[in-house]
Design a protein around this motif. Sequence first.
Motif, PDB file in Angstrom:
ATOM      1  N   ASP A  76     -44.982   9.163  54.360  1.00 20.44           N
ATOM      2  CA  ASP A  76     -44.569  10.306  54.445  1.00 20.44           C
ATOM      3  C   ASP A  76     -43.945  10.918  53.546  1.00 20.44           C
ATOM      4  O   ASP A  76     -43.928  12.038  53.157  1.00 20.44           O
ATOM      5  N   ASP A  77     -43.257  10.254  51.966  1.00 20.61           N
ATOM      6  CA  ASP A  77     -42.868  10.547  51.064  1.00 20.61           C
ATOM      7  C   ASP A  77     -42.311   9.751  49.915  1.00 20.61           C
ATOM      8  O   ASP A  77     -42.721   8.311  50.373  1.00 20.61           O
ATOM      9  N   LYS A  78     -43.439   9.847  48.805  1.00 18.80           N
ATOM     10  CA  LYS A  78     -43.945   8.860  47.943  1.00 18.80           C
ATOM     11  C   LYS A  78     -42.351   8.239  47.174  1.00 18.80           C
ATOM     12  O   LYS A  78     -42.190   6.896  46.797  1.00 18.80           O
ATOM     13  N   TRP A  79     -41.378   9.050  47.315  1.00 19.48           N
ATOM     14  CA  TRP A  79     -39.781   8.206  47.011  1.00 19.48           C
ATOM     15  C   TRP A  79     -39.672   7.179  47.893  1.00 19.48           C
ATOM     16  O   TRP A  79     -38.943   6.532  47.918  1.00 19.48           O
ATOM     17  N   GLU A  80     -40.064   7.554  48.641  1.00 14.69           N
ATOM     18  CA  GLU A  80     -39.570   6.254  50.515  1.00 14.69           C
ATOM     19  C   GLU A  80     -40.506   5.637  50.785  1.00 14.69           C
ATOM     20  O   GLU A  80     -40.119   4.184  51.286  1.00 14.69           O
ATOM     21  N   HIS A 122     -32.721   3.755  36.464  1.00 13.92           N
ATOM     22  CA  HIS A 122     -33.675   4.015  37.829  1.00 13.92           C
ATOM     23  C   HIS A 122     -33.577   5.174  37.470  1.00 13.92           C
ATOM     24  O   HIS A 122     -32.488   6.304  36.849  1.00 13.92           O
ATOM     25  N   VAL A 123     -34.695   6.564  38.150  1.00 14.72           N
ATOM     26  CA  VAL A 123     -34.901   7.485  37.895  1.00 14.72           C
ATOM     27  C   VAL A 123     -34.032   8.271  39.205  1.00 14.72           C
ATOM     28  O   VAL A 123     -33.890   7.960  40.467  1.00 14.72           O
ATOM     29  N   VAL A 124     -32.673   9.226  39.105  1.00 15.08           N
ATOM     30  CA  VAL A 124     -31.976   9.442  39.756  1.00 15.08           C
ATOM     31  C   VAL A 124     -32.894  10.543  40.147  1.00 15.08           C
ATOM     32  O   VAL A 124     -32.325  10.694  42.437  1.00 15.08           O
ATOM     33  N   ASN A 125     -33.644  11.949  39.558  1.00 16.11           N
ATOM     34  CA  ASN A 125     -33.387  13.284  40.708  1.00 16.11           C
ATOM     35  C   ASN A 125     -34.944  12.482  40.744  1.00 16.11           C
ATOM     36  O   ASN A 125     -35.709  13.076  39.536  1.00 16.11           O
ATOM     37  N   GLY A 126     -35.784  12.653  41.987  1.00 13.72           N
ATOM     38  CA  GLY A 126     -37.412  12.128  41.958  1.00 13.72           C
ATOM     39  C   GLY A 126     -38.342  13.008  41.260  1.00 13.72           C
ATOM     40  O   GLY A 126     -39.751  13.041  40.301  1.00 13.72           O
ATOM     41  N   ASP A 127     -37.884  14.495  42.446  1.00 13.55           N
ATOM     42  CA  ASP A 127     -39.281  15.310  41.860  1.00 13.55           C
ATOM     43  C   ASP A 127     -38.617  15.954  40.823  1.00 13.55           C
ATOM     44  O   ASP A 127     -39.762  16.433  40.407  1.00 13.55           O
ATOM     45  N   SER A 128     -38.316  15.398  39.661  1.00 13.65           N
ATOM     46  CA  SER A 128     -37.691  16.169  38.413  1.00 13.65           C
ATOM     47  C   SER A 128     -39.599  15.310  37.636  1.00 13.65           C
ATOM     48  O   SER A 128     -40.204  15.975  36.535  1.00 13.65           O
ATOM     49  N   THR A 129     -40.132  14.486  38.219  1.00 13.25           N
ATOM     50  CA  THR A 129     -40.831  13.625  37.463  1.00 13.25           C
ATOM     51  C   THR A 129     -42.291  14.379  37.533  1.00 13.25           C
ATOM     52  O   THR A 129     -43.416  13.840  36.237  1.00 13.25           O
ATOM     53  N   VAL A 130     -42.704  14.991  37.894  1.00 11.84           N
ATOM     54  CA  VAL A 130     -43.487  15.665  38.627  1.00 11.84           C
ATOM     55  C   VAL A 130     -43.598  17.225  36.829  1.00 11.84           C
ATOM     56  O   VAL A 130     -44.777  16.625  36.400  1.00 11.84           O
ATOM     57  N   VAL A 161     -36.231  18.145  33.981  1.00 14.43           N
ATOM     58  CA  VAL A 161     -35.004  17.133  33.035  1.00 14.43           C
ATOM     59  C   VAL A 161     -35.227  15.898  34.398  1.00 14.43           C
ATOM     60  O   VAL A 161     -34.045  15.752  34.966  1.00 14.43           O
ATOM     61  N   THR A 162     -34.969  14.303  33.907  1.00 17.19           N
ATOM     62  CA  THR A 162     -35.558  13.354  34.852  1.00 17.19           C
ATOM     63  C   THR A 162     -34.594  12.801  34.655  1.00 17.19           C
ATOM     64  O   THR A 162     -34.043  12.956  33.008  1.00 17.19           O
ATOM     65  N   VAL A 163     -33.357  12.678  34.894  1.00 18.52           N
ATOM     66  CA  VAL A 163     -32.365  11.581  34.473  1.00 18.52           C
ATOM     67  C   VAL A 163     -32.081  10.410  35.472  1.00 18.52           C
ATOM     68  O   VAL A 163     -32.279   9.540  36.056  1.00 18.52           O
ATOM     69  N   LEU A 164     -32.053   9.408  34.138  1.00 19.99           N
ATOM     70  CA  LEU A 164     -32.249   7.795  33.925  1.00 19.99           C
ATOM     71  C   LEU A 164     -30.647   7.455  34.310  1.00 19.99           C
ATOM     72  O   LEU A 164     -30.230   7.932  32.910  1.00 19.99           O
ATOM     73  N   LYS A 165     -30.672   6.696  35.380  1.00 21.59           N
ATOM     74  CA  LYS A 165     -29.445   5.815  34.539  1.00 21.59           C
ATOM     75  C   LYS A 165     -29.143   4.427  35.056  1.00 21.59           C
ATOM     76  O   LYS A 165     -29.743   4.069  35.408  1.00 21.59           O
ATOM     77  N   ARG A 166     -29.063   3.754  34.619  1.00 23.40           N
ATOM     78  CA  ARG A 166     -28.519   2.611  34.034  1.00 23.40           C
ATOM     79  C   ARG A 166     -28.164   1.628  35.050  1.00 23.40           C
ATOM     80  O   ARG A 166     -27.671   2.210  36.187  1.00 23.40           O
ATOM     81  N   ASN A 167     -29.105   0.480  35.369  1.00 30.00           N
ATOM     82  CA  ASN A 167     -29.407  -0.361  36.375  1.00 30.00           C
ATOM     83  C   ASN A 167     -28.384  -1.288  35.981  1.00 30.00           C
ATOM     84  O   ASN A 167     -27.746  -1.961  34.945  1.00 30.00           O
TER      85      ASN A 167
END
Length: 322
Positions: free
Chosen positions: A90-94, A156-164, A193-199
Amino acid sequence: MSDNSTDSGSGHCQTPDSDGEVAREIGIVSFERKLDTAEEIKRDLADEYDRIDILTYHGDVFAEHWGEYDCFVGLMASGIAMRKTAGLLDDKWEDPAVVVVDEELTWAIPLTGGHHGANQVAYDLSKLGAVPAMTTASEAAGKQGVESKAKALDTHVVNGDSTVATNLAVLNDELGPVARLDGPKAVLVDDDVTVLKRNGEDGVVLGTGSVSGAKKEQFLTAWEQALDDADCTWDDVDFVATGTRKADEPGMLDAAQEIGAGVVYFEKETLTEFEGPTPSRSKELIGWPGIAEASAIAGGRDHELVVKKQRYDDAVTVAVGR
C-alpha cells in the motif's frame, strides 16, 4: 557540516523510526522442508534484531502476519513471494520490507522496502554466505541514499516523500552537505529537503583526528579507550566526527564501518566555532583548531566535551562529546 557517511552495510537496522525505514522484527517464512535453514538464519541474526520468528509457509501466511513484522525473509523463490505480497502493498513508508533468499543461501534479494530495512537484512544475510543483490538506484550505483545516511548517523527521516528528490540528487552528485540546526527553532522546508531527526537522547560522538595513513586498528583501539573513559560502549556512539581535511582517510572509514557508525566531516569554520580547551599545534601550523575536541563538541547534541583529547600510538587523537 558535511556528511560522508559510511556505506549502508556498516550499521544494523536497530533504531526506531516512525517512517518505517529500519527493521527490528523479522518474520522468516519457510516451507517445512527448509525449517532447519530457517533456524540457521534465526540463530546467526539473533544478536542483530529484537525479534525473529519462523513462520511455516501456507497460502495466506503473509496476509495473516502483514503489519506484525518490519521485514519478511522469504526462504523461497522470488515469484512466490511476489505473488503473495503484491496485493498487500500500500505505502512504502508503512509496508513491511520483503527479502527473498534461495534455499541454498546463495542470493539475498530485497523485493520491496530496500531503503526501509530490506537492504540491511540482505546485507546481514551475507554472514551466511548469501550475496546481497541490491537494486535500489543509489546502492546499485555504489552511492548511499539519504535513508542509509540517516541510519548511519543514528537518525531517522521525518518527511519521507522528500527522499525521491534528495536520492535523485545523490545519484547526480548534487546533494549538498547535511546541515545541523540547533533548536528551539521553527523550520520551513520545501518538498525536496529531507529532514533527519536524531534517535534517542543519550548518544555520544567520537571526535577524531589522525596522521595520514593511520590504520583501522589504531582508530579502533583509540576509540575504545576513550569510550571506556566516558563509561560508554560502541552502542552509545551516534557517529564519528572529524574535519573535512581528513576526508577519505581509509583507516578511519574502515574503523567506522567496523563499529557500524557514520562519519560526519565538519568545515574549518564550524570547528573554529567549537574549539576545544586543549592547545593544538595544528592551529599554529595550518590555522585549524584541534580536530578531535572541536569535532566532538560540534557534533554532540549538547555541545559538551565529555572526554578531552587523547592520543594513541602517535597516530590517532580522539575526544568524546555529548
